[in-house]
Enzyme design. Structure first.
Site, PDB file in Angstrom:
ATOM      1  N   SER A   1       0.829  -1.189   0.000  1.00  0.00           N
ATOM      2  CA  SER A   1       0.000   0.000   0.000  1.00  0.00           C
ATOM      3  C   SER A   1       0.879   1.260   0.000  1.00  0.00           C
ATOM      4  CB  SER A   1      -0.955  -0.061   1.198  1.00  0.00           C
ATOM      5  OG  SER A   1      -2.004   0.834   1.056  1.00  0.00           O
TER       6      SER A   1
ATOM      7  N   ASP B   1      -8.684  -4.762  -6.078  1.00  0.00           N
ATOM      8  CA  ASP B   1      -8.210  -3.970  -4.938  1.00  0.00           C
ATOM      9  C   ASP B   1      -9.021  -2.684  -4.825  1.00  0.00           C
ATOM     10  OD1 ASP B   1      -6.744  -2.265  -3.185  1.00  0.00           O
ATOM     11  OD2 ASP B   1      -4.892  -3.325  -3.668  1.00  0.00           O
TER      12      ASP B   1
ATOM     13  N   HIS C   1      -7.057  -6.089  -0.664  1.00  0.00           N
ATOM     14  CA  HIS C   1      -5.956  -5.128  -0.624  1.00  0.00           C
ATOM     15  C   HIS C   1      -4.762  -5.810   0.010  1.00  0.00           C
ATOM     16  CE1 HIS C   1      -4.045  -1.249  -0.532  1.00  0.00           C
ATOM     17  NE2 HIS C   1      -3.990  -1.204   0.796  1.00  0.00           N
TER      18      HIS C   1
END
Length: 535
Positions: A246, A474, A504
């Site tokens: 991320s 995602d 995610h």
């Protein structure tokens, strides 16, 4: 302080809380085959000073790390769950301001577990779990089972970046004020409501300045990347082996740009698009969460039929969720805690439930409660998880660090008028998340520290191949960001790998193909073909 998600999503926090190649000289290792190092004692010697590093930083690179048994974390994420005995903690000193290398230092909290096969040890594998604002000291032990195969030959290492967790902690609102802020109206419909949102943002910024003003200018991603290179040296590694999720992909990309010759084996998973400004990124997230909501509703309808609270899904399901939020904007729902489920908390809870298929059942339950029973308990629990609030009502500093890092990184600032002009586009992208996400753009308006760049620089000519992993479903970092990151890193550097799936954090889904691909790269130096797809 209204954003549906962190700048790049807080990887895994919802699940956690709810369940608790070029040749080189003979004496220099290639990126595909990092030289094994002796077990990290904390006395590693610097192997060169990268651009921007200082004489003082070079001295800091010889510091000794006092590794010791870790205490139980006290933050909301995983509070009371002490790491097992083989987890060791230490503190690393780094310059507060790399522009003033002889000035003040700050302490960064580190955690590690040694490689299980010392004879085959490669070195350290450094993790960042995103946010920005996610604690690596809490996150790595919580998710370590996912990385057991990597722990055979790597010391698994993570840290709280500057401003995060126990590292020069950014502190803003107290718990009571955070409760009020997270529940307040993030989709203003009238001038008075717009003013109330502006006042909430201003109060948050003022509290951050009052409590943490001395560190706010220095929690930027570039400084964090420099910290990682100092960390590499102190750990005794010639090259940096790194696994970023991320926001951690942005941090990794910035590191690769600053220190291309120090890149060893690097994996960037669930990738932030480095070319998008905050408005473009927010719009992409609105689209991403709407896509994930559609996938969730489709699965719910297939499995539960008429019992599914969003019906057949599609436009029908979206309309049902949007109607629930409109109702909550006027009349919040009660919960067993005595707090109310407001529209803002419901949007946050729905988003939190979409981060992983593991939390889809909780989201089904939460929507069923809200739509059919008139209670908001499960959606509130999902929202609290994403907001970093524990069952005792204490918040970690995830939101504070997220705001501080995001606002010092990006120089763009957005007015109420800017948002109002963009609202039609955001609402078209997502009837559920669009309005909330658009108004989140005002979070840095009036921030006491100016932003530093228009977008992160990640070009890394000369770096070793870097795996860039994107997942098609995602919600927080749409798959297109991975493709862009691979291009921006440069030809021969960014190697794209796509997972066809949901959630995610692709590697943490446990997909066998993706795990095999990443493990072969990290453990054996096998670089997959660019464009590899797993399903």
């Amino acid at each position: 302080m209204h954003t549906v998600v962190r700048s790049a999503g807080a990887l895994g926090l919802t699940v956690l809380l709810l369940t608790a190649a070029t040749g080189c000289q003979a004496d220099e290792p290639s990126a595909a085959e990092p030289a094994p190092t002796s077990p990290a004692t904390g006395t590693g010697t610097a192997t060169g000073t990268a651009t921007g590093a200082s004489a003082a930083a070079t001295v800091l690179a010889t510091q000794h790390l006092d590794w010791h048994a870790c205490a139980a974390p006290t933050t909301a994420q995983g509070a009371g769950t002490a790491p097992a005995a083989d987890w060791q903690c230490a503190t690393l000193k780094v310059p507060l301001d790399y522009g003033k290398p002889d000035g003040a230092t700050i302490d960064l909290a580190l955690i590690r577990t040694p490689a299980k096969d010392e004879q085959q040890r490669i070195g350290s594998l450094l993790f960042n779990f995103g946010g920005p604002g996610a604690s690596g000291v809490v996150g790595l032990p919580a998710f370590a089972a996912n990385y057991a195969s990597l722990n055979t030959r790597y010391d698994l290492v993570s840290f709280d970046p500057r401003g995060v967790g126990a590292s020069a902690t950014v502190t803003c609102l107290d718990d009571r004020a955070m409760d009020a802020a997270t529940a307040s109206d993030g989709t203003p419909d009238t001038p008075d409501e717009v003013k109330a949102l502006d006042d909430t943002n201003a109060g948050f910024a003022a509290a951050c300045e009052h409590n943490s003003g001395a560190v706010l200018p220095y929690v930027d991603t570039v400084s964090a990347a420099r910290d990682m290179d100092l960390m590499r040296q102190v750990l005794g590694d010639r090259k940096l082996s790194y696994f970023g999720f991320s926001y951690g992909t942005q941090l990794g990309g910035v590191y690769a740009h600053l220190f291309p010759q120090q890149v060893g084996r690097m994996v960037l998973d669930s990738v932030v698009d480095p070319t998008k400004d905050p408005q473009q990124a927010a719009l992409g997230q609105a689209q991403g969460f709407q896509l994930a909501l559609g996938d969730f509703m489709k699965a719910c309808a297939a499995q539960a039929g008429a019992a599914c609270p969003t019906g057949a899904g599609g436009d029908e399901g979206t309309a049902k969720v949007a109607a629930l939020l409109q109702q909550l904007d006027q009349s919040p729902l009660p919960t067993k805690q005595g707090r109310q489920l407001t529209e803002s908390l419901a949007v946050t809870g729905i988003a939190g439930g979409l981060y992983s298929q593991a939390t889809w059942p909780a989201l089904v339950g939460g929507l069923t409660e809200a739509m059919r029973q008139g209670t908001g308990d499960t959606l509130l629990q999902l929202a609290d998880a994403l907001n970093g609030r524990d069952p005792q009502g204490h918040y970690n500093n995830l939101d504070a660090a997220n705001r501080a890092i995001g606002c010092v990184d990006a120089r763009q600032r957005y007015s109420d008028q800017d948002v109002q002009q963009q609202l039609p586009q955001f609402r078209a992208a997502s009837p559920v998340f669009g309005t909330f996400t658009a108004w989140g753009l005002t979070g840095c308006t009036g921030w006491p520290v100016p932003g530093k760049t228009a977008h992160p620089e990640v070009s890394a000519p000369g770096a070793a191949p870097i795996l860039v992993v994107g997942t098609t479903g995602d919600p927080a970092t749409p798959v297109e960001g991975a493709r862009t990151m691979a291009q921006q890193l440069g030809a021969g550097v960014g190697v794209g790998v796509t997972l066809q799936g949901e959630g995610h954090g692709g590697y943490n889904t446990g997909n066998a193909c993706l795990k095999q691909t990443v493990d072969a790269y990290l453990l054996d130096g096998t670089v997959p073909a660019d464009g590899t797809t797993c399903s």
